[in-house]
Scaffold this active site. Sequence first.
Site, PDB file in Angstrom:
ATOM      1  N   GLY A 118       0.814  -1.201   0.000  1.00 36.39           N
ATOM      2  CA  GLY A 118       0.000   0.000   0.000  1.00 36.39           C
ATOM      3  C   GLY A 118       0.848   1.252   0.000  1.00 36.39           C
ATOM      4  O   GLY A 118       1.974   1.257   0.482  1.00 36.39           O
ATOM      5  N   THR A 119       0.260   2.311  -0.518  1.00 36.31           N
ATOM      6  CA  THR A 119       0.910   3.618  -0.539  1.00 36.31           C
ATOM      7  C   THR A 119      -0.086   4.611  -1.104  1.00 36.31           C
ATOM      8  O   THR A 119      -1.167   4.235  -1.548  1.00 36.31           O
ATOM      9  CB  THR A 119       2.192   3.594  -1.398  1.00 36.31           C
ATOM     10  OG1 THR A 119       2.883   4.823  -1.236  1.00 36.31           O
ATOM     11  CG2 THR A 119       1.868   3.417  -2.865  1.00 36.31           C
ATOM     12  N   THR A 120       0.268   5.868  -1.126  1.00 35.48           N
ATOM     13  CA  THR A 120      -0.496   6.875  -1.860  1.00 35.48           C
ATOM     14  C   THR A 120       0.478   7.825  -2.529  1.00 35.48           C
ATOM     15  O   THR A 120       1.359   8.385  -1.870  1.00 35.48           O
ATOM     16  CB  THR A 120      -1.431   7.674  -0.929  1.00 35.48           C
ATOM     17  OG1 THR A 120      -2.290   6.781  -0.228  1.00 35.48           O
ATOM     18  CG2 THR A 120      -2.280   8.649  -1.734  1.00 35.48           C
TER      19      THR A 120
END
Length: 207
Positions: A13-15
Amino acid sequence: METNNKLKILKTGTTTVGIKVKDGVVLAADRRASAGMYVAHKYVRKVLYVAPNIGITTAGSVADLQFIYDLLKNIYHYNLITGMRPITIKALATYLANMLSFSKYLPYIVQILIGGVDEQPRLYNLDYVGDITEEDYTATGSGSVEAIGVIEDEYRPDMTLDEAADLARRAIFSSIKRDPYTGTGVIVSKITKNGHEEKEYYPQRKI
């Protein structure tokens, strides 16, 4: 089967966020690296530079991203040595899209934004099978739903670079509040034809 297993194992996950305006491009990303529910590292750099006026954001398998980042830098410098002029951002993004497409049956697990300024501001979104789109603004990663909602509500084509940088910062902070895989802080980079300026932001802790 091997590809499906790879996709499951390396799901992270990341943004990351990219915003293009008339004066340049803003790239931003959170700093947390996760593997499943485990926080693998709190201070990872996900905004990187191929050249002073060309940046990328990274999401996906760390090993694949390191390989691609080194490849893009090598392509840029090879073109300088042999062609005596910088490769365009469009050509660099197209080269990477073709490489990812050719490798789609044993893919590099990556989601990459390439942004910068040559003759004009450019922002490209590439996925792991080589799909490429040119965008005015975009967000990738597990927190992209929260981030893109903030951006779509406030984006204007006539925004200044400073306004776009503030919008990118707030978009990722909105993801940090809601997405467990996004966290620690935010790196925001303002890129122009003359180079880049970068700042880091961290949430204020409530006592």
